[in-house]
Each structure stands twice: as structure tokens, then as C-alpha cells.
Design a protein around this motif. Structure first.
Motif, PDB file in Angstrom:
ATOM      1  N   ILE A  68     -10.164 118.321  62.712  1.00  0.00           N
ATOM      2  CA  ILE A  68     -11.575 117.957  62.561  1.00  0.00           C
ATOM      3  C   ILE A  68     -11.686 116.468  62.214  1.00  0.00           C
TER       4      ILE A  68
ATOM      5  N   THR B  49     -12.531 125.572  59.701  1.00  0.00           N
ATOM      6  CA  THR B  49     -11.494 126.337  60.398  1.00  0.00           C
ATOM      7  C   THR B  49     -12.105 127.614  60.983  1.00  0.00           C
TER       8      THR B  49
ATOM      9  N   GLY C 155     -16.379 129.517  64.500  1.00  0.00           N
ATOM     10  CA  GLY C 155     -15.779 128.186  64.538  1.00  0.00           C
ATOM     11  C   GLY C 155     -16.671 127.255  65.335  1.00  0.00           C
TER      12      GLY C 155
ATOM     13  N   THR D 241      -6.068 123.604  63.285  1.00  0.00           N
ATOM     14  CA  THR D 241      -7.230 122.959  63.912  1.00  0.00           C
ATOM     15  C   THR D 241      -7.313 121.520  63.438  1.00  0.00           C
TER      16      THR D 241
ATOM     17  N   LEU E  69     -14.619 122.410  66.301  1.00  0.00           N
ATOM     18  CA  LEU E  69     -13.211 122.404  65.904  1.00  0.00           C
ATOM     19  C   LEU E  69     -12.343 122.157  67.128  1.00  0.00           C
TER      20      LEU E  69
END
Ligand code: B3K
Ligand code: ZN
Length: 847
Positions: free
Chosen positions: A98, A129, A51, A96, A54
Motif C-alpha cells: 500500500i 490488507t 480489500g 500486500t 491494495l
């Protein structure tokens, strides 16, 4: 970061059955809910997820929320220790956030002119993700998109859609790099394709409003590709829908996401007014390439990124075969070899040389190279040649049967060929693991009716590989009698030793050999053929590739002679004259023969001979030869120019494109002696981009292009694809002393939107493509170029790193230029905060 190594490969300790992704789109705060169902494959393994960039909102296992004490969150991922996980199958849920609008690197989910778009290969999914972002983890994806864009697309088949919402299910397990999502105000140009088993597939080309009327060529090319893969490889499409989306901001050419290919709009949109014949051919080839990945890449993917050439080499080979079938094999082969030598041999001869299957890297995006792609394709072609058409087809059938649904290695691939043919390919495997272009030296002798060809192979040391063992080289050879008959028809000699001889008995007279026909192996052939032999082959060889090759070798000899101050004898000019008079020869082929070797390739040839190329002298030699040829044949050339004028409506088919290519090749020569008269007239009257740009390039060459350039800009300033051509053509083709000044001025043009990869590339590749202009002795072009790489790097590291290959030839040149290039590379390398991409490149470039 330390290098990743092939020998460190370990299987992922979990299987991932299904993936549920729910997107709620927002330019600054897109929410991604992910549900991943894992089953452990070994006891007590920690769950490691990649990740980057994020914001983690929440994480839960089987519905139980975890607290920060339960996991470890770093800049590169999320780790959940074994003791926090159930011993059996479980579901991990994460939320998450973004910010696609801030994503200028164009990797992961980003925005292009208000449209959402993804690019995940190689490791971009980790910017969407937390996930095991590696190609050997394959899962079934179920995706929902909530957003106010009229069109919401993802992979697979559409199962539900209403305003502001769409739900997509992809039944085929896939690695995350093939995930795609697109959302925007898009229009479709649609069709239907009926597969060989009678299923109907909806096909769509999605573009921004206003571009709809430039899609039909791409759509038809897609249908041709789908049919061809059924006929040539027995491969049928496997979903009910196939979508292609054109996007303006894109780091490369196109991407083969399952059922949702995303393309740089440059390689989709075509109209006669805005695209050249070459663009049309390229568009068809790239559409085919991405489509062919559905089987070679998607259904069968790569175990890890070291195996990249497994999918890329094979898919390039397949698209080359396709284009050959569509447009003619001889000219396609010549084009492919020109690009192999111009890019791959060049790469292989410098500090960036690496094997088609590298064994370490720091940034995998730096390995989408000519070596992995084009040399990878040559290796597949050699297997085809060694096994024959039936053997090759049997091996491919076995490959699909045995490995469908798997993530494979080069070893798996070669095993299929061994099992289906019974042959031992362990030596052949060196083509994958060894870097460098072998040099093949050949000598011949004739005695008592027996003709002997004696070959010697040698591969220079490359970075990290000082010793090279001999390779298994298929050498296709034919022998001609002195009247041009083929006394020994084409046969494939298999060389496996460092030195090896092959004999041919029962010959009445000494034959003329035609060696390495069809360019049967990616090697550098060294043979002391005299000019009369080359002229003979240019006239008589049955193998069209070697006919062209003979002409090429002649031109190269003459040019190198001129660089070294020798007088030019008449042989090359005579051979060109014969070719100009030969109306039976294919016009596209004649055009290829008329094009003189590029300055870069002359520089490479000199370097290969152990000499130091002087860019200004090379430019002068090439210009001089072109002028001499034009003067020597001006009547003949003028006749061809007149006779090849096209009539009727434009078509990009070879029947029209061939004569057009010949006409423009002729124009480039005549232009050197007619004061630009023909180019000016053609520029004024041209009704298609092929001729308009061809004429413009000719005018640029003389430096007398100001008026035409301004007119072209006025006419096309609203068209981004045509304006890219405008930036490129005036730099790549202008007299070298003008190149840097022009480039500097162009960076101040309001249309120089440098964050758009196509525009940045157009300007920078224009400058670096002007060989003598880029390599001006004072090093000013190097400095300018390096400044711009440094400026782009924080914005888009992938493109900056890719463009740094302009410096890959620095070791070729004289001490002064070497020092100047080296110091620019050192300046880049010393930049604080440099990206991993560009830092790996500069370190490798510096060696
Ligand atoms: N597979 C993509 C290339 C992805 C590049 C990532 N830096 C296009 C192709 O080869 O078809
Ligand atoms: Zn590809």
C-alpha cells in the motif's frame, strides 16, 4: 452500489482465531504480511475477504502458494472458493503493498506530516490488507512494525522493541475497525494510573516535538475518566498500557482503537493561551468518551454497522454523565439539549432524517450522525429514567456480564433491560427503529381540586416511514403553587398512547405545571404557555433545566414576534433584568440564559409553526433584541462586566469558567451599544484564549475587526489550532453581507491548506454557520460552498460528504432559496466520478 440492508445479515461462515500482521513501513510501498487462522463454521463455504486499493503480492493457504486461477480478485475484495480450501482449520497468508503517502482520504494507513497513522472505523481496515472487515469477526492480533521512525505503536501490550522494530500483542479479541498503528518522531507526556484492583497502567499522550507542554490536561482528564468508570460502572482498564496519539490530519474528533486511541490534535492539546474554556471541557469529554469505549464498544462491540448506536449512544450518554459529575449537571444538560436541538432535531426535520438504528445504507460513514450519537444517548437516558438509578445499574451490570467479548445488537441490549427489570420494552424499541422527533401537545384543566394534563403525541412522516405508531415517552412533571412551592414533586409519567391524560387530586388551587423536566424525552413540546407563566417558571422552577427552558421559550416568542413585525412587550426584558440581579444563581447558568437563540433555531421554530423563515429578517430581529436588552440593562450589565473580571492564574474549572462565560455573554450584549470599546480593550489585555477569542468574536460582530484580525493572525500564524479559530470566527460572526466575500478572500490565504480537514471545516463551517450570510438571497454562498465540496470530494470524500449537511435544511426556505439549493445539490449529484459518500448524501438530500 446497492444499499446494504439489516435484514440481509448473515453470520460470517468462518471464525478467525488469531491475526499476525507484519508491517514494513515505506511511504510509497508499505508491505503488509498477514497470517489469518480460520476455522470453518459451515461446510463448503467460500472465503470472502474485503480489500480496496491494495496491491496483492502473494497469497498462500497453509504454506501453499495460490495462483490467480485459484481465487477471484476484484476492486472490492478477494474470494477463495471452497474447493481451494482445506475442510478444517487453515492459515491464509497474504502479502500486500500500500502507499500511505498517497492516501488523502485519511482512511486506512496514511501519513500526516511525516507520521504514519491509521483510521479503520468503519471500513478502513480493508485498505490495509485483505480481511473479513466486519465488526462481528473478532480476533487476537499480534503485530510487528519495522520502520525507521523512533516511535512504533500498535494495540495491546508491547512485548519487544529495539531500534527500528516493535512487537505488540493485544490479548483481547477485537474487530478490525479497532486496529491501529502509529509510527513517527513522537514525544510522550507520561503518567501512571493505578486501577481499582491495584494494577499499574502506564499512560502516555504522544505528540509531535514542541507540543509536549500542552498535554497535561488531557493526561489528567484520562486519569479522571479511568477512575470515574470504575466508580460509576465498576469497569476497570484491562491492559498494562494506554496510549493516546495526537494527529493533525484527522477526519473526525478521535478514535477508540484498543489501547491506542488516536485523536485529532484539536481535542488533545490545551494551554490557557491557545485553548478556550469550551475547548477544555470538550477535550475532557472526548478523552472520556474514547476511554469509555473500552468497555462500551471494544469489549462489547456491534454485530454490524446498523447497530452503531449500541456503542455510540451508550458511550455518549456515559460521557455526558461524566462531564455532569465533573462540571455540574444543570449546565451540562442545557448544553446537551442545545446541541441536540441544533443538530439532531434539525437533521430529523429534513431529508436526512433516519432512525437511530437505520435499516439500510450505502456508505456507513454517512451515518455517524447526531441521530445515532446524541439521540442514541437520549434513548439510554430514557431507559435510565424509566428504571431508576438502581435498575439502570443492574441492567448495565447484566449487560457486561452477559455480553463481554461479544458483538451485539439493539435487541440484546433491550433484552438485558427487560430481564433485569421484568418490564416489557417492545413499544419502547420504536425509539430505535423509527425516525422523527415526536411532537407532544399538552393541555391542562383544573376542577374541584383535580388537575388534569392531557397529552397528545404525533410524529410526522419521515423518508421511507409514512406511518408512525405512538411511542413510550417518559414525561417528568412537577407542579408548583402560585407562590412557587412545589405542591407535587417531580414524577415520571409514562405515556404510551397517542392521547393520554394524567390527573393529580387534592390540590387547593390551580397549579403551574413544569413539564418535561430535565428534558426527559427528545420530543418537541407544544404548549400554549403565556408569557407570565414562563416568567414565573424562569423565577421559581426547582428544575434548573426547565427554568432555563422557560427563559428560552420567552426569548423565542419575543424573537418570532419581532420577525413578524410585532412590538416587543417588556416581559422578557424584565425577566432578564431579574436574572441579572439574582446573584445567587450560578454564573454559567445565567450566561446560558443570556445567550439568545441562534438564528438557525429561530428559522427552525418558524418552520415548525408552518411558516417560511426569512434569514435577513431573523438576523435583524435578533440583533434588534440584543440591542434593546443592552440598552434596557446597560448599568447592570456594565456592573457585571466589571465584577466578573478574573483574578489569579487561569484555570478551566467551572469556578472560573462560569464567571468568564457570564462576562462574555454580557460583553456580547454591551458590544451592541458601546461601539466595541469593551471588546477592544479586552482583546488588547486578554491573557487567555477564552477572553481573546470572545473579544474578537464581539469585534467581528460589528464588522470593525480588521486591525484585531490582522494582529491575531500575526501572533498566531504558526499555531494551526489557533489559526483554525481565526478562520472560523471571522466568518461565523460577521455581518451577513460580509460573509461570502470574506470566505472567498480567505480561500486565497496561503494558510488555507484545504486538504487538512480542520482547516477546510473551519472555513466552510464558518460560512454555513453565518445563517443569513449562507442563505443570502442570490444563492452565491450556496454556489461557492458546492464548488468547494466538489473540489474536496476526490481528495477526501468522507469530509466532503459530512460537510454537505449544510444543505440539510433546504426545504425550510422560500421557493427562490429552495430552487437555488436544489440546483446546487443536483449539480453535485451529476458530477462524474462522484464518491459513494457524497453521492449518497446528495441523493438523500434531494429526497
Ligand atoms: N468511533 C469513532 C468514530 C468513527 C467515525 C468513522 N467515520 C469515534 C467515536 O465515536 O468515538
Ligand atoms: Zn464514540
Amino acid at each position: 452500489a446497492p444499499a446494504k440492508r439489516l435484514i440481509d445479515y448473515r453470520p460470517y461462515p468462518f471464525t478467525l482465531e488469531t491475526v499476525r500482521l507484519d508491517f514494513t513501513l515505506d511511504p510509497d510501498a508499505t508491505e503488509v504480511r498477514a497470517g489469518l487462522s480460520f476455522s470453518p463454521r459451515q461446510e463448503a463455504a467460500a472465503l470472502e475477504l474485503d480489500g480496496e486499493d491494495l496491491e496483492l503480492v502473494s497469497v498462500a493457504v497453509d504454506g501453499r502458494a495460490l495462483t490467480p486461477d485459484d481465487y477471484e480478485l476484484t476492486k472490492t475484495g478477494l474470494t477463495i472458493p471452497a474447493h481451494v480450501l482445506p475442510p478444517q482449520a487453515f492459515t491464509l497468508e497474504t502479502v500486500t503493498r500500500i502507499a500511505p503517502s498517497k492516501n488523502t482520504a485519511l482512511e486506512g494507513l496514511y501519513m500526516s506530516k511525516g507520521m504514519y497513522c491509521t483510521q479503520c472505523e468503519a471500513e478502513g481496515f480493508r485498505k490495509i490488507t485483505f480481511y473479513p472487515d466486519r465488526p462481528d469477526v473478532m480476533a487476537r492480533f499480534h503485530v510487528t512494525i519495522t520502520g525507521d521512525q523512533p516511535v512504533l505503536l500498535a494495540n495491546g501490550d508491547l512485548v519487544e522493541s529495539r531500534e527500528g522494530y516493535a512487537e505488540w500483542v493485544d490479548p483481547w479479541p477485537k474487530p478490525a475497525y479497532l486496529f491501529a498503528l502509529v509510527a513517527g518522531d513522537l514525544r510522550a507526556h507520561s503518567g501512571t494510573f493505578t486501577t481499582m484492583s491495584g494494577r499499574k497502567v502506564a499512560t502516555n499522550i504522544w505528540v509531535r516535538p514542541g507540543d509536549e507542554d500542552r498535554c497535561d490536561f488531557a493526561l489528567q482528564a484520562l486519569h479522571r475518566s479511568m477512575r470515574w468508570d470504575e466508580e460509576a460502572y465498576g469497569r476497570e482498564y484491562d491492559l498494562d498500557i494506554f496510549n493516546i496519539v495526537a494527529v493533525d490530519d484527522f477526519n473526525m474528533g478521535a478514535m477508540e482503537n484498543k489501547g491506542l486511541n488516536i485523536f485529532n490534535s484539536k481535542w488533545v492539546l490545551a494551554s490557557p493561551e491557545t485553548a478556550t474554556d469550551a475547548d477544555y471541557e470538550r477535550i475532557e469529554g472526548i478523552i472520556a468518551h474514547e476511554y469509555f469505549h473500552n468497555w462500551t464498544g471494544n469489549r462489547i462491540t456491534c454485530r454490524d454497522w446498523f447497530q452503531l448506536c449500541l456503542k455510540e449512544g451508550l458511550t455518549v450518554y456515559r460521557d455526558q454523565q461524566f462531564t455532569g459529575d465533573m462540571r455540574g449537571h444543570a449546565t451540562k444538560r442545557i448544553d446537551d439539549v442545545l446541541s441536540l436541538r441544533g443538530r439532531q432535531f434539525r437533521e430529523d426535520r429534513g431529508p436526512l432524517s433516519h432512525p437511530p438504528r437505520p435499516d439500510h445504507y450505502r456508505e456507513i460513514n454517512n451515518f455517524y450522525t447526531a441521530t445515532v450519537y446524541e439521540k442514541g444517548a437520549e434513548i439510554v437516558g430514557m431507559l435510565h429514567r424509566l428504571l431508576g438509578a438502581d435498575g439502570y445499574r443492574a441492567a448495565l451490570d447484566l449487560y457486561f456480564e452477559r455480553h463481554d467479548g461479544q458483538a451485539c445488537t439493539i435487541e440484546d441490549w433491550l433484552k438485558v433491560f427487560e430481564d433485569s427489570s421484568g418490564r416489557d420494552l417492545s413499544q419502547f424499541k420504536r425509539w430505535y427503529t423509527d425516525a422523527g422527533t415526536p411532537t407532544l401537545r399538552v393541555r391542562d384543566s383544573f376542577k374541584d381540586g383535580t388537575y388534569t394534563l392531557e397529552f397528545e403525541q404525533e410524529t410526522r412522516p419521515t423518508p421511507g416511514q409514512p406511518e408512525k405508531l405512538p411511542r413510550h415517552i417518559p414525561i417528568e412533571v412537577g407542579l408548583l403553587s402560585e407562590n412557587g412551592d412545589e405542591v407535587v414533586p417531580s414524577t415520571v409519567l409514562e405515556m404510551t398512547e397517542a392521547k393520554q391524560s394524567f390527573t393529580f387530586d387534592g390540590l387547593a388551587t390551580r397549579p403551574v405545571p413544569s413539564i418535561l423536566r430535565d428534558f426527559s424525552a427528545p420530543v418537541r413540546l407544544e404548549r400554549d404557555a403565556d408569557t407570565s407563566e414562563l416568567a414565573f417558571l424562569l423565577t421559581h422552577d426547582r428544575d434548573p433545566f426547565n427554568r432555563w427552558e422557560a427563559g428560552r421559550a420567552l426569548a423565542q416568542k419575543v424573537l418570532i414576534g419581532r420577525v413578524q413585525g410585532q412590538a416587543t412587550d417588556a416581559s422578557f426584558s424584565d425577566a432578564i433584568g431579574a436574572l441579572l440581579r439574582d446573584e445567587t444563581a450560578d454564573p454559567a447558568f445565567r450566561a446560558l440564559c443570556l445567550n439568545l437563540p441562534s438564528e438557525d433555531s429561530i428559522a427552525q421554530a418558524l418552520y415548525d409553526q408552518g411558516e417560511t423563515p426569512d434569514p435577513a429578517a431573523i438576523y435583524a430581529a435578533r440583533e434588534g433584541l440584543a440591542r434593546d436588552l443592552a440598552s434596557a440593562h446597560k448599568t447592570l450589565l456594565a456592573e457585571i462586566f466589571t465584577n466578573t473580571e478574573a483574578t489569579g492564574p487561569y484555570s478551566s474549572d467551572p469556578e472560573q469558567a462560569g464567571p468568564r462565560a457570564l462576562r462574555l455573554a454580557v460583553l456580547r450584549l454591551l458590544n451592541r451599544i458601546d461601539g466595541g470599546a469593551r471588546a477592544g480593550a479586552l482583546f488588547a489585555s486578554a491573557e487567555n484564549m477564552t477572553e481573546s477569542l470572545g473579544a474578537l468574536a464581539a469585534l467581528v460582530q460589528t464588522g470593525q475587526d480588521a486591525a484585531a484580525m490582522a494582529e491575531f493572525r500575526d501572533r498566531w500564524q504558526g499555531d494551526r489550532l489557533v489559526m483554525d479559530k481565526w478562520f472560523l470566527v471571522q466568518l461565523a460572526n460577521c455581518p451577513p453581507e460580509m460573509a461570502l466575500e470574506r470566505a472567498e478572500a480567505l480561500t486565497g490565504d496561503p494558510l488555507f491548506t484545504w486538504k487538512t480537514p480542520n482547516r477546510f471545516r473551519a472555513l466552510m463551517a464558518g460560512l454555513s454557520g453565518n445563517h443569513a450570510g449562507f442563505h443570502r438571497a442570490d444563492g452565491a454562498s450556496y454556489r461557492f460552498y458546492a464548488d468547494w465540496l466538489l473540489k474536496l470530494d476526490p481528495v477526501n470524500p468522507q469530509v466532503a460528504a459530512r460537510m454537505s449537511t449544510a444543505f440539510e435544511t433546504w426545504t425550510r426556505y422560500d421557493e427562490g432559496r429552495r430552487e437555488k439549493m436544489r440546483s446546487e445539490l443536483e449539480r453535485i449529484a451529476a458530477q462524474p466520478g462522484l464518491s459513494r459518500d457524497l453521492s449518497e448524501m446528495t441523493q438523500r438530500l434531494l429526497g
